[in-house]
Scaffold this active site. Sequence first.
Site, mmCIF file in Angstrom:
data_model
loop_
_atom_site.group_PDB
_atom_site.id
_atom_site.type_symbol
_atom_site.label_atom_id
_atom_site.label_comp_id
_atom_site.label_asym_id
_atom_site.label_seq_id
_atom_site.Cartn_x
_atom_site.Cartn_y
_atom_site.Cartn_z
ATOM 1 N NE ARG A 238 -4.379 -0.989 0.222
ATOM 2 C CZ ARG A 238 -4.604 -2.005 -0.626
ATOM 3 N NH1 ARG A 238 -3.674 -2.341 -1.505
ATOM 4 N NH2 ARG A 238 -5.748 -2.655 -0.622
ATOM 5 C CD GLU A 267 -2.663 3.663 -4.918
ATOM 6 O OE1 GLU A 267 -1.472 3.356 -4.740
ATOM 7 O OE2 GLU A 267 -3.555 2.844 -5.174
ATOM 8 C CG HIS A 285 -3.161 -0.351 -6.572
ATOM 9 N ND1 HIS A 285 -3.466 0.334 -5.431
ATOM 10 C CD2 HIS A 285 -3.312 -1.656 -6.267
ATOM 11 C CE1 HIS A 285 -3.792 -0.520 -4.470
ATOM 12 N NE2 HIS A 285 -3.693 -1.754 -4.963
HETATM 13 C C1 DGY Z 1 -5.946 -5.588 -2.899
HETATM 14 O O1 DGY Z 1 -6.675 -6.550 -3.158
HETATM 15 O O2 DGY Z 1 -5.883 -5.098 -1.769
HETATM 16 C C2 DGY Z 1 -5.152 -5.039 -4.027
HETATM 17 O O3 DGY Z 1 -4.240 -4.104 -3.591
HETATM 18 C C3 DGY Z 1 -6.056 -4.448 -5.088
HETATM 19 O O4 DGY Z 1 -6.489 -3.205 -4.638
#
Ligand code: DGY
Length: 327
Positions: A238, A267, A285
Amino acid sequence: MQKVLIARRIFPDIVLRLGAQFELDIHDDDQPLQQPELIRRLQGKVGLFASGTELIDAALLDACPELRAVCLMTVGYNNVDLAACTARGVLVSNAPDVLTETTADFAFALMMAAARRVSESEHYLRRGDWKEWRVDLFAGADVHGATLGILGMGRIGQAIARRGALGFGMQVIYHNRSRLAPELEAPLGARWVEKEQLLREADHLVLVLPYTPESHHAVGAAELSLMKPSATLTNIARGGIVDDVALARALAGGQLAAAGLDVFEGEPQVHPDLLALSNVVLTPHIASASVPTRRAMCNLAVDNLIAALTGGVPPTALNAGVLSLGG
Ligand code: DGY
């Protein structure tokens, strides 16, 4: 018929699965709903199909008292106040497991691209700068046989470790709050180490920990200063886990060789200092974005919604206890 809101554009055939069970309100768009609009659209809805970016906090829950289930198509649920949901009897589910291998593949793709300077050399070629072969042209770091450091050793971390140990002959070290059971460590030759040792020894460091107040800027200037100047850093977890400004400074100053980043603070904005650097591979992402996996993530959210709202057992609930309380 019970009413459900789908908060993002998803695959049409998966919408049909929900449409067979519920009256749907579909936000058929790639732009997320702004909070007041999300709250307005949730009035009278018992279920929410969420994409992971919607902020589900106490204020929203209080404004949407009929809401019974929030089912995310993502594994990460850092935008959901789970305690507030549980206190109000709202079931929350995420989408673990179905994306593990796809996400681990992408961690490797980014790590290898950073180590072997794939983006940087492609841009050089496309610019027409390639005039001759040189002995050290875009010479980078080896991945095979190197030390792979993993910060956060959940399911995705273990899948990355497997690739490193069994596919690339890497030595695997990791740091996690809890140590893996010996039977999980042994086949990978994985060693738990303190975070400082991880930073100092990793040739390639991959971040796979969840974003929480404790993991905010888990890698900042101090941590980066411990890393080898030849090392790479990959973040598929993240934004916010890495201090992007400090990382850009380290990359520009040669404190770190390269980075691969799929997630960013704030982001889809990306810090201009990162955009200005050639030794960082940047992707929007997409670590879990293979077609079969994105479909599996959506289908799992639908399975959870249907079960939660029709008296079944949601397969991946985060607070299943609310159902037994009659929530
Ligand atoms: C998640 O599943 O958390 C991935 O980062 C997709 O957002």
